[in-house]
Enzyme design. Structure first.
Site, mmCIF file in Angstrom:
data_model
loop_
_atom_site.group_PDB
_atom_site.id
_atom_site.type_symbol
_atom_site.label_atom_id
_atom_site.label_comp_id
_atom_site.label_asym_id
_atom_site.label_seq_id
_atom_site.Cartn_x
_atom_site.Cartn_y
_atom_site.Cartn_z
ATOM 1 N N HIS A 149 5.595 17.711 -3.368
ATOM 2 C CA HIS A 149 5.351 16.423 -2.733
ATOM 3 C C HIS A 149 6.635 15.947 -2.040
ATOM 4 O O HIS A 149 7.708 16.555 -2.199
ATOM 5 C CB HIS A 149 4.891 15.415 -3.783
ATOM 6 C CG HIS A 149 3.495 15.696 -4.265
ATOM 7 N ND1 HIS A 149 2.861 14.922 -5.215
ATOM 8 C CD2 HIS A 149 2.604 16.672 -3.919
ATOM 9 C CE1 HIS A 149 1.640 15.408 -5.434
ATOM 10 N NE2 HIS A 149 1.465 16.470 -4.660
ATOM 11 N N GLU B 62 8.581 13.405 -2.627
ATOM 12 C CA GLU B 62 9.677 12.927 -3.480
ATOM 13 C C GLU B 62 10.549 14.072 -3.998
ATOM 14 O O GLU B 62 11.782 14.001 -3.871
ATOM 15 C CB GLU B 62 9.109 12.106 -4.652
ATOM 16 C CG GLU B 62 8.288 10.889 -4.254
ATOM 17 C CD GLU B 62 6.803 11.184 -4.096
ATOM 18 O OE1 GLU B 62 6.437 12.253 -3.550
ATOM 19 O OE2 GLU B 62 5.992 10.347 -4.528
ATOM 20 N N ARG C 9 -8.291 17.279 17.565
ATOM 21 C CA ARG C 9 -8.907 18.363 16.765
ATOM 22 C C ARG C 9 -7.930 18.854 15.707
ATOM 23 O O ARG C 9 -8.288 19.046 14.551
ATOM 24 C CB ARG C 9 -9.278 19.545 17.665
ATOM 25 C CG ARG C 9 -10.500 19.324 18.499
ATOM 26 C CD ARG C 9 -10.831 20.578 19.297
ATOM 27 N NE ARG C 9 -11.870 20.270 20.277
ATOM 28 C CZ ARG C 9 -12.285 21.095 21.218
ATOM 29 N NH1 ARG C 9 -11.752 22.289 21.319
ATOM 30 N NH2 ARG C 9 -13.228 20.739 22.062
ATOM 31 N N MET D 79 -23.531 15.679 34.192
ATOM 32 C CA MET D 79 -24.592 15.600 35.192
ATOM 33 C C MET D 79 -25.932 15.900 34.499
ATOM 34 O O MET D 79 -25.959 16.428 33.381
ATOM 35 C CB MET D 79 -24.352 16.620 36.314
ATOM 36 C CG MET D 79 -23.000 16.484 36.999
ATOM 37 S SD MET D 79 -22.615 14.791 37.497
ATOM 38 C CE MET D 79 -23.756 14.573 38.854
HETATM 39 N N1 LIG Z 1 3.399 10.093 -3.758
HETATM 40 C C1 LIG Z 1 2.886 11.271 -3.287
HETATM 41 N N2 LIG Z 1 3.686 12.058 -2.558
HETATM 42 C C2 LIG Z 1 3.178 13.161 -1.996
HETATM 43 O O1 LIG Z 1 3.971 13.904 -1.223
HETATM 44 C C3 LIG Z 1 1.854 13.541 -2.247
HETATM 45 N N3 LIG Z 1 1.339 14.670 -1.695
HETATM 46 C C4 LIG Z 1 1.057 12.707 -3.080
HETATM 47 N N4 LIG Z 1 -0.211 13.052 -3.378
HETATM 48 C C5 LIG Z 1 -0.953 12.556 -4.494
HETATM 49 O O2 LIG Z 1 -1.141 13.606 -5.420
HETATM 50 C C6 LIG Z 1 -2.425 14.209 -5.211
HETATM 51 C C7 LIG Z 1 -2.278 15.674 -4.938
HETATM 52 O O3 LIG Z 1 -1.607 16.277 -5.989
HETATM 53 P P1 LIG Z 1 -1.339 17.879 -5.954
HETATM 54 O O4 LIG Z 1 -0.694 18.178 -4.634
HETATM 55 O O5 LIG Z 1 -2.654 18.523 -6.122
HETATM 56 O O6 LIG Z 1 -0.412 18.116 -7.103
HETATM 57 C C8 LIG Z 1 -3.036 13.501 -4.016
HETATM 58 O O7 LIG Z 1 -4.432 13.374 -4.167
HETATM 59 C C9 LIG Z 1 -2.330 12.155 -4.069
HETATM 60 O O8 LIG Z 1 -2.904 11.331 -5.047
HETATM 61 N N5 LIG Z 1 1.612 11.563 -3.563
HETATM 62 ZN ZN ZN Z 2 3.699 13.601 -6.493
#
Ligand SMILES: Nc1nc(O)c(N)c(N[C@@H]2O[C@H](COP(=O)(O)O)[C@@H](O)[C@H]2O)n1
Ligand code: ZN
Length: 375
Positions: free
Chosen positions: A56, A58, A190, A169
């Protein structure tokens, strides 16, 4: 909180939103998320989420910040997650890194998170604030939010018309009403969708393939590569299974057919077929959307003729219309935008035009339906 702090929070959240936009074409079914880590007035780490299954935003920013994350403020466009999905909880990673403060753009509507991420941070003694630039944070992920909050994807209907509101047309000839800049904009629409959806009439009449074509995106090489790495699923609504397997649509790559008749080995080695309820060979469109959402589809781009686009509109299933308008008259024998016979002006659906801008020689209008109760 001082007004100076509020200004700084908005400033760094704006940067986090910018980072999140790097994921425009790749994150689905996950949301687009960006993160900035700031210590002593210096940005010490930045990150964004690229694709599902990968870290993610963070942890990406924490990795960039290293030891400098200790005592820092973290700006993230979506509440840090608290659950074990493909990756471990980001809230735990932030606690372990010793950050002092976390500012989120909005709460995560995913029921597996839904406030628990911020709660976990607060319980660990971290100062938390949520809702900074929330409107922008929400606008980044219309499909993820709609799916989490309503169990449906966000539906965007793209239409291209002449100044007199005609799309082709009488013969069906329509290539091209709009110019190359508008067609590139359609390619990008897309690319950012999870699904591009059309109907049997369009595929049979126009030989439509609805693919994303790298050379026509008009993006830099790196962004084109990202967009092409995660092409949308092409979905055909074909209630009576009229489109033959040798249609260009099927030859152009993986596709999903949604129908309401039993396939009976119609496609032995062909595309996946999903059967949903329907009447008289007409697929129930809401059921189709529910089924797509259940598969993790966030955003659907409808590129269809007047009958299917009109059915989505009449059934109140459209979240946004993107209409490209070309400086041409096609005349009264040409085809209308939507098959939607209306008798009285009082019955005319109200739309709010949210944006209008020039795209090459054409205009792009964005409009959203106004709920009847608020007209
Ligand atoms: N805070 C946060 N930062 C991100 O970068 C995220 N991708 C998310 N996603 C949250 O976590 C779920 C996906 O989890 P996994 O990638 O399957 O471990 C997604 O549904 C969001 O709730 N949140
Ligand atoms: Zn996360």
């Amino acid at each position: 909180m001082t007004s100076e702090q509020a200004v700084l929070d908005a400033h760094y959240m704006a940067r986090a939103l910018e980072l999140a936009r790097n994921g425009l074409y790749t994150t689905h079914p996950n949301p687009r998320v960006g993160c900035v880590i700031v210590r002593d007035g210096q940005v010490v780490g930045e990150g964004w989420h690229e694709r599902t299954g990968e870290p993610h935003a963070e942890p990406n920013a924490l990795r960039a910040a290293g030891d400098k994350a200790r005592g820092a403020t973290v700006y993230v466009t979506l509440e840090p997650c608290s659950h074990h999905g493909h990756t471990p909880p980001c809230a735990d990673a932030l606690v372990s890194a010793g950050v002092a403060r976390v500012v989120a753009g909005m709460q995560d509507p995913n029921p597996e998170v839904a406030g628990r991420g911020m709660q976990r941070l607060a319980q660990a003694g971290i100062e938390v604030r949520s809702g900074v630039l929330e409107a922008q944070a929400r606008a980044l992920n219309p499909g993820f939010l709609k799916r989490m909050e309503h169990g449906l994807p966000f539906v965007r209907v793209k239409l291209a018309m002449s100044l007199d509101g005609r799309t082709a047309m009488a013969s069906g000839e329509s290539q091209w009403i709009t110019g190359p800049a508008a067609r590139a904009a359609v390619q990008r629409l897309r690319a950012e969708a999870s699904v591009v959806l059309t109907g049997a009439d369009t595929v049979l009449a126009d030989g439509a393939r609805l693919t994303v074509r790298a050379a026509e995106l008009g993006l830099d090489a790196a962004t084109t590569a990202l967009a092409m790495s995660r092409p949308p699923l092409r979905v055909l609504i074909d209630g009576r299974l009229r489109v033959p397997l040798n249609a260009p649509f099927f030859k152009a790559g993986p596709a999903l057919v949604i129908t309401c008749v039993t396939p009976e080995n119609q496609f032995p080695r062909g595309p996946e077929c999903l059967v949903v309820p329907g009447v008289d060979g007409q697929v129930d469109l809401r059921s189709a959307l529910v089924a797509l959402a259940a598969r993790g589809v966030n955003e659907v781009l409808v590129e269809a003729g007047p009958s299917l686009a009109g059915a989505f509109a009449q059934q109140g299933l459209v979240d946004e219309y993107v209409i490209f308008i070309a400086g041409k008259f096609l005349g009264s024998a040409a085809r209308p935008l939507l098959d939607w016979p209306l008798e009285k002006l009082a019955d005319a659906p109200q739309l709010k035009i949210t944006e209008m801008r020039a795209v090459g020689d054409d205009w792009r209008v964005t409009a959203i339906p106004v709920p009847a109760a608020s007209v």
